[in-house]
Motif scaffolding. Structure first.
Motif, mmCIF file in Angstrom:
data_model
loop_
_atom_site.group_PDB
_atom_site.id
_atom_site.type_symbol
_atom_site.label_atom_id
_atom_site.label_comp_id
_atom_site.label_asym_id
_atom_site.label_seq_id
_atom_site.Cartn_x
_atom_site.Cartn_y
_atom_site.Cartn_z
ATOM 1 N N PHE A 318 0.828 -1.371 -0.203
ATOM 2 C CA PHE A 318 0.004 -0.158 0.058
ATOM 3 C C PHE A 318 0.812 1.241 0.239
ATOM 4 C CE2 PHE A 318 -2.267 -3.347 2.218
ATOM 5 C CZ PHE A 318 -3.555 -3.301 1.880
ATOM 6 N N PRO A 319 0.454 2.260 -0.484
ATOM 7 C CA PRO A 319 1.192 3.792 -0.476
ATOM 8 C C PRO A 319 1.278 4.198 1.007
ATOM 9 C CG PRO A 319 -0.851 4.036 -1.700
ATOM 10 C CD PRO A 319 -0.727 2.617 -1.320
ATOM 11 N N GLU A 321 0.457 6.773 2.600
ATOM 12 C CA GLU A 321 -0.650 7.683 2.770
ATOM 13 C C GLU A 321 -1.864 6.663 3.340
ATOM 14 O OE1 GLU A 321 1.196 7.712 -0.357
ATOM 15 O OE2 GLU A 321 2.191 9.726 0.394
ATOM 16 N N ASP A 322 -1.926 5.494 2.903
ATOM 17 C CA ASP A 322 -3.040 4.596 3.312
ATOM 18 C C ASP A 322 -2.838 4.038 4.658
ATOM 19 O OD1 ASP A 322 -3.906 5.086 0.820
ATOM 20 O OD2 ASP A 322 -3.873 3.077 0.069
ATOM 21 N N ALA A 323 -1.653 4.427 5.474
ATOM 22 C CA ALA A 323 -1.419 3.888 6.808
ATOM 23 C C ALA A 323 -2.716 3.443 7.786
ATOM 24 C CB ALA A 323 -0.270 4.587 7.384
ATOM 25 N N ASP A 325 -5.637 3.356 7.173
ATOM 26 C CA ASP A 325 -6.602 2.397 6.506
ATOM 27 C C ASP A 325 -6.048 0.905 6.828
ATOM 28 O OD1 ASP A 325 -8.880 1.342 5.066
ATOM 29 O OD2 ASP A 325 -7.772 1.205 3.279
ATOM 30 N N VAL A 326 -4.863 0.961 6.597
ATOM 31 C CA VAL A 326 -4.162 -0.514 6.482
ATOM 32 C C VAL A 326 -4.098 -0.775 8.021
ATOM 33 C CG1 VAL A 326 -1.860 -1.563 6.318
ATOM 34 C CG2 VAL A 326 -2.544 -0.147 4.556
ATOM 35 N N ARG A 329 -7.496 -2.265 8.551
ATOM 36 C CA ARG A 329 -7.675 -3.591 8.068
ATOM 37 C C ARG A 329 -6.821 -4.622 8.955
ATOM 38 N NH1 ARG A 329 -7.936 -3.049 1.746
ATOM 39 N NH2 ARG A 329 -7.381 -5.244 1.649
ATOM 40 N N LEU A 341 3.929 -1.211 3.649
ATOM 41 C CA LEU A 341 3.900 0.455 3.212
ATOM 42 C C LEU A 341 4.951 0.810 2.445
ATOM 43 C CD1 LEU A 341 2.486 2.428 6.550
ATOM 44 C CD2 LEU A 341 1.050 1.251 4.419
#
Ligand code: NAD
Ligand code: ZN
Ligand code: ZN
Length: 343
Positions: A318-319, A321-323, A325-326, A329, A341
């Motif tokens: 994942f990029p 910036e998605d931390a 959300d990750v 999840r 990441l």
């Protein structure tokens, strides 16, 4: 540069802009290719790390040498490296033996490592305090290899210590087939021929274990039923090695109830359970260990296993910036293998 920061217990991480760090004397600047997202970060985000923080998260890192500080030697710009995560004093007997995970001075060092008290790798660049904390990756892709430094190193360390028990006639149970557990079953298959049983509360994780070659999988949502199923499989001898990658009350109780005499329980998960002892439970001859991370030379061994194609990290990339959300999840069990990441 963008960085994912721990700012306090019970608060979500923040993505902020920081100046690119410059390596001081003896330090190394690493350009991050990938930072693995470990379940331990959720424990840190929820409960904090004592008085430590704020700091950049990410304790499972790999990348390329970007710059060496004055006096730092042994590497050149562009070398692909894994960052060894547990940072000890570097000088005590244990650290000299490369097991900085058990540094004798850990209590007086005001951090546990990059991403655990000090700035870690969920950023474009990371300062590593000494060249000794880097391990060469050879031809491995640093983004995919980042989880080797924890998700693989931690189970490798636990399994290596259990090798005397892992004879071909023995049974090993692996509980929790997430980031660490999916590496554990591969490491077990590479290093031993013991029978493997995988346990998880999530059918998708059990399917993952079967895809990795595990013949027996057990749903542990009902731990008593799971214990019966395991006992039916292994018979009177019981389980020889139980590796608990959850460490919650139901899994610790399950481990105690399935191991036989002359066995070993390794508690790796930090799920907050208590291991109870009463005469006969765990049985006579059972050794209990609480392994923490691994040594630098064990990280080299893990990298060699990956280099030979014997273990493979299942990554979801994942990029940076998605931390947030990750992390969500991961909390909900919606990551297969390990999330990484990429800045
Ligand atoms: P993860 O979230 O990737 O995987 C956890 C797995 O456990 C998931 O598959 C989940 O479905 C399963 N699970 C949850 N509850 C369960 C239960 N009651 N019974 C069976 N399975 C269950 O986590 P991870 O990153 O692999 O980390 C696992 C644990 O290990 C965490 O507690 C983490 O903090 C700890 N950890 C310890 C060390 C160490 O050195 N001791 C190092 C790294 C991580
Ligand atoms: Zn970790
Ligand atoms: Zn030390």
């Amino acid at each position: 540069m963008k960085a994912v920061r721990y700012i306090g217990a019970g608060r979500p991480p923040e993505i902020v802009d920081l100046p690119r760090p410059a390596p001081g004397p003896g330090q190394v600047l690493v350009r991050i290719a990938g930072a693995g997202v470990c379940h331990s970060d959720l424990h840190v985000l929820d409960h904090g790390l004592g008085p430590l923080g704020p700091f950049t998260l990410g304790h499972e890192n790999a990348g390329w040498i970007e710059a060496l500080g004055a006096g730092a030697a042994g590497w050149k710009e562009g070398d692909a490296v894994a960052v060894y995560g547990p940072w000890g004093c570097g000088a005590c007997r244990t650290c000299q033996a490369s097991a900085e995970n058990y540094c004798e001075h850990h209590a007086s060092i005001p951090m546990m490592g990059g991403g655990l008290g000090s700035d870690g790798g969920m950023a474009e660049y990371m300062i590593v305090p000494s060249p000794r904390l880097l391990v060469p990756l050879g031809r491995l892709d640093p983004a995919k290899a980042a989880p080797l430094s924890d998700a693989a190193l931690t189970p490798y360390h636990a399994i290596k210590a259990a090798l005397p028990w892992l004879t071909p006639d023995a049974t090993v149970v692996v509980i929790g087939i997430g980031g660490l557990g999916h590496m554990a079953v591969q490491i077990l298959r590479a290093l031993s021929s013991s029978r493997i049983i995988a346990g998880d509360i999530d059918g998708a994780k059990l399917a993952h274990a079967r895809a990795l070659g595990v013949a027996h999988t057990i749903d542990t949502r009902d731990p008593e039923r799971a214990a019966e199923e395991i006992r039916a499989l292994v018979g009177e001898r019981g389980v020889t090695v139980a590796l608990d990658f959850v460490g919650a009350q139901p899994t610790l109780d399950l481990c105690s109830s399935i191991v036989g005499r002359a066995s070993r329980i390794a508690i790796v998960g930090l799920g907050g359970g208590t291991l109870h002892y009463a005469q006969g439970s765990p049985p006579f001859g059972c050794e209990v260990s609480m392994p923490y991370w691994g040594s630098r030379t064990e990280l080299m061994e893990v990298i060699a296993l990956a280099g030979q194609g014997l273990i493979h990290v299942e990554t979801e990339v994942f990029p940076l910036e998605d931390a947030l959300d990750v992390y969500q999840r991961l909390r909900e069990g919606r990551i297969k293998g390990r999330a990484v990441l990429r800045p």
